[in-house]
Design a protein around this motif. Structure first.
Motif, PDB file in Angstrom:
ATOM      1  N   GLU A 132      54.137 -44.774 -71.947  1.00 44.81           N
ATOM      2  CA  GLU A 132      54.267 -43.720 -72.876  1.00 44.81           C
ATOM      3  C   GLU A 132      55.496 -43.066 -72.733  1.00 44.81           C
ATOM      4  O   GLU A 132      55.742 -42.324 -71.582  1.00 44.81           O
ATOM      5  CB  GLU A 132      53.382 -42.801 -73.175  1.00 44.81           C
ATOM      6  N   PRO A 133      56.701 -42.650 -73.736  1.00 44.20           N
ATOM      7  CA  PRO A 133      57.799 -41.796 -73.534  1.00 44.20           C
ATOM      8  C   PRO A 133      57.100 -40.213 -73.293  1.00 44.20           C
ATOM      9  O   PRO A 133      56.023 -39.965 -73.783  1.00 44.20           O
ATOM     10  CB  PRO A 133      58.290 -41.930 -74.773  1.00 44.20           C
ATOM     11  N   ARG A 134      57.916 -39.573 -72.506  1.00 44.07           N
ATOM     12  CA  ARG A 134      57.518 -37.934 -72.329  1.00 44.07           C
ATOM     13  C   ARG A 134      58.515 -37.198 -72.723  1.00 44.07           C
ATOM     14  O   ARG A 134      59.783 -37.450 -72.767  1.00 44.07           O
ATOM     15  CB  ARG A 134      57.514 -37.863 -71.088  1.00 44.07           C
ATOM     16  N   THR A 135      58.045 -35.895 -73.300  1.00 46.86           N
ATOM     17  CA  THR A 135      59.079 -35.015 -73.974  1.00 46.86           C
ATOM     18  C   THR A 135      58.891 -33.802 -73.394  1.00 46.86           C
ATOM     19  O   THR A 135      57.902 -33.313 -72.599  1.00 46.86           O
ATOM     20  CB  THR A 135      59.108 -34.662 -75.534  1.00 46.86           C
ATOM     21  N   SER A 136      59.982 -32.735 -73.171  1.00 44.04           N
ATOM     22  CA  SER A 136      59.802 -31.815 -72.419  1.00 44.04           C
ATOM     23  C   SER A 136      61.036 -30.619 -72.786  1.00 44.04           C
ATOM     24  O   SER A 136      62.124 -31.318 -73.439  1.00 44.04           O
ATOM     25  CB  SER A 136      59.938 -31.788 -70.913  1.00 44.04           C
ATOM     26  N   GLU A 137      60.929 -29.580 -72.626  1.00 44.84           N
ATOM     27  CA  GLU A 137      61.978 -28.675 -72.978  1.00 44.84           C
ATOM     28  C   GLU A 137      62.143 -27.391 -71.949  1.00 44.84           C
ATOM     29  O   GLU A 137      61.228 -27.187 -71.161  1.00 44.84           O
ATOM     30  CB  GLU A 137      61.461 -27.711 -74.520  1.00 44.84           C
ATOM     31  N   THR A 138      63.402 -27.244 -71.677  1.00 42.55           N
ATOM     32  CA  THR A 138      63.782 -26.075 -70.766  1.00 42.55           C
ATOM     33  C   THR A 138      64.262 -24.894 -71.764  1.00 42.55           C
ATOM     34  O   THR A 138      64.434 -25.407 -72.860  1.00 42.55           O
ATOM     35  CB  THR A 138      64.578 -26.297 -69.730  1.00 42.55           C
ATOM     36  N   ALA A 139      64.636 -23.883 -71.246  1.00 39.97           N
ATOM     37  CA  ALA A 139      65.301 -22.727 -71.935  1.00 39.97           C
ATOM     38  C   ALA A 139      66.491 -23.533 -72.716  1.00 39.97           C
ATOM     39  O   ALA A 139      67.007 -22.830 -73.546  1.00 39.97           O
ATOM     40  CB  ALA A 139      65.757 -21.373 -71.263  1.00 39.97           C
ATOM     41  N   LYS A 140      67.265 -24.418 -71.958  1.00 38.65           N
ATOM     42  CA  LYS A 140      68.594 -24.778 -72.223  1.00 38.65           C
ATOM     43  C   LYS A 140      68.577 -26.085 -72.640  1.00 38.65           C
ATOM     44  O   LYS A 140      69.456 -26.427 -73.763  1.00 38.65           O
ATOM     45  CB  LYS A 140      69.292 -24.775 -71.044  1.00 38.65           C
ATOM     46  N   ARG A 141      67.668 -26.904 -72.657  1.00 40.07           N
ATOM     47  CA  ARG A 141      67.862 -28.272 -73.029  1.00 40.07           C
ATOM     48  C   ARG A 141      66.438 -28.894 -73.512  1.00 40.07           C
ATOM     49  O   ARG A 141      65.382 -28.448 -72.886  1.00 40.07           O
ATOM     50  CB  ARG A 141      68.099 -29.377 -71.850  1.00 40.07           C
ATOM     51  N   SER A 142      66.344 -29.740 -74.349  1.00 40.47           N
ATOM     52  CA  SER A 142      65.216 -30.543 -74.877  1.00 40.47           C
ATOM     53  C   SER A 142      65.452 -32.279 -74.273  1.00 40.47           C
ATOM     54  O   SER A 142      66.528 -32.605 -74.106  1.00 40.47           O
ATOM     55  CB  SER A 142      65.145 -30.604 -76.279  1.00 40.47           C
ATOM     56  N   PHE A 143      64.238 -32.795 -73.876  1.00 41.68           N
ATOM     57  CA  PHE A 143      64.174 -33.923 -73.224  1.00 41.68           C
ATOM     58  C   PHE A 143      63.402 -35.052 -73.745  1.00 41.68           C
ATOM     59  O   PHE A 143      62.180 -34.635 -74.274  1.00 41.68           O
ATOM     60  CB  PHE A 143      64.070 -33.898 -71.687  1.00 41.68           C
TER      61      PHE A 143
END
Length: 180
Positions: free
Chosen positions: A117-128
């Motif tokens: 499965e693909p994974r998503t995440s976010e930091t204060a600066k970027r979305s992945f």
């Protein structure tokens, strides 16, 4: 000697010395008989405290040196695989663009099946958005707000087996980003 793929003048400016001097440092550290890690480990402390972001510039210098001595070609990693990244500045919110990107993918990307499965995440600066593909290929989409209503979207494909695969994925990536 100019090295295709690496910006030697930028490395010289960042490190504050001529390319020939950096090459001499790398030769003194073992040159072609030393591993990438050994060369980087030897060069790293020589620029610590002297150069901003010195680790990044040391890595770039070692890669340029390895290209110059014929150990690797542009886009090739130390493990022999290849990476390619394409980018585009796109109107829209970074998080929404990652969701749109994900919606364009079914069970394959560039006719290569997803492995898990693909994974998503976010930091204060970027979305992945990240995924593994068959054959060990790795894909990362990263979105970063650049200005009001504009997002820098970067698609990186790594662990490619050849320079030819790199070029196929470069073309695919450029075309795919136009859909956003």
């Amino acid at each position: 000697m100019a090295t295709k793929g690496m910006n030697i003048p930028a490395i010289e400016k960042a490190l504050g010395e001529k390319w020939e001097d950096t090459c001499a440092r790398l030769e003194a550290a073992g040159g072609a008989s030393a591993s990438h890690k050994e060369l980087a480990d030897a060069l790293y402390p020589q620029f610590e405290g002297r150069v901003d972001n010195h680790g990044w510039w040391v890595q770039g210098a070692v890669v340029a040196y390895e290209q110059e001595i014929g150990r690797r070609v542009p886009g090739q990693r130390a493990d022999g695989t290849f990476d390619v990244a394409v980018s585009r500045t796109i109107p829209g919110d970074r998080s929404e663009l990652i969701v749109k990107f994900a919606s364009l993918i079914d069970s394959t990307l560039n006719e290569v099946a997803l492995d898990g499965e693909p994974r998503t995440s976010e930091t204060a600066k970027r979305s992945f958005w990240r995924a593994d593909l068959d054959g060990g290929i790795k894909v990362e989409a990263a979105a970063e707000t650049k200005s009001e209503g504009k997002t820098l979207f970067v698609l990186t494909v790594s662990k490619l087996p050849s320079p030819e695969a790199l070029e196929v994925w470069r073309g695919f990536g450029k075309d795919f980003l136009k859909q956003l």
